[in-house]
Motif scaffolding. Sequence first.
Motif, PDB file in Angstrom:
ATOM      1  N   PRO A  39     -71.208   4.825  60.916  1.00 33.10           N
ATOM      2  CA  PRO A  39     -71.591   3.807  59.939  1.00 33.10           C
ATOM      3  C   PRO A  39     -71.389   2.371  60.429  1.00 33.10           C
ATOM      4  O   PRO A  39     -72.207   1.498  60.139  1.00 33.10           O
ATOM      5  N   GLN A  40     -70.324   2.136  61.190  1.00 33.05           N
ATOM      6  CA  GLN A  40     -70.077   0.771  61.669  1.00 33.05           C
ATOM      7  C   GLN A  40     -71.147   0.317  62.664  1.00 33.05           C
ATOM      8  O   GLN A  40     -71.450  -0.864  62.744  1.00 33.05           O
ATOM      9  N   SER A  41     -71.727   1.272  63.384  1.00 30.54           N
ATOM     10  CA  SER A  41     -72.699   0.898  64.413  1.00 30.54           C
ATOM     11  C   SER A  41     -74.072   0.562  63.836  1.00 30.54           C
ATOM     12  O   SER A  41     -74.903  -0.005  64.546  1.00 30.54           O
ATOM     13  N   ILE A  42     -74.315   0.891  62.574  1.00 32.54           N
ATOM     14  CA  ILE A  42     -75.630   0.588  61.997  1.00 32.54           C
ATOM     15  C   ILE A  42     -75.677  -0.774  61.312  1.00 32.54           C
ATOM     16  O   ILE A  42     -76.742  -1.239  60.927  1.00 32.54           O
ATOM     17  N   ASP A  43     -74.516  -1.407  61.156  1.00 32.93           N
ATOM     18  CA  ASP A  43     -74.450  -2.663  60.413  1.00 32.93           C
ATOM     19  C   ASP A  43     -75.446  -3.703  60.928  1.00 32.93           C
ATOM     20  O   ASP A  43     -76.203  -4.292  60.161  1.00 32.93           O
TER      21      ASP A  43
END
Length: 180
Positions: A79-83
């Motif tokens: 999830p953090q990488s899609i920000d």
Amino acid sequence: MRYFAVVVSSILMCGSSLAASVNAATLPELAEALNTRFEVMKDVAGYKAANHLPIEDLPREKNVLLKALDAARDVMLDPQSIDAFIQTQMAVSKNIQYRYLDRWRLQPEKAWQPRPLAEVRAQILELDSAILNLISRQIMTGGGFGEEQDRTLSGLLSDKQISALEKAQLIDALGKIKRR
């Protein structure tokens, strides 16, 4: 022993062909979903113009980001990488809306009405889920987003509302997405 080597190499070649065909199928689907998402920004801009609403809606953007983070988990993306990708996608979407408003100030569009906002938002939510699923599939089976995939995707992003810089920013953000 020779037969074993032939069988193993045949299996490996079939696996490589399958991965290449999945990769070849995923990028056009991803581009189509992105193009459609950007196309519906005309309806969003039309609704906002008709109702005298601002283009930027920070509470709505936060909600979109939270839903994207949940959807990312569902398709095994970090999830953090899609920000950065989601933020870029929203920025491009707002830019498209601003372009429509600017064009309509000069020349209003006749005989066109935006679709109901609830219908458009439901479509955007479906597209966002599909986009994340396709990104996950591309990373898992197609090896991610390298130069060749970036060129292919750039050529397939055909919405006339997207600038070359915006395409580059979207593709750059895609390259930062990772699976969990």
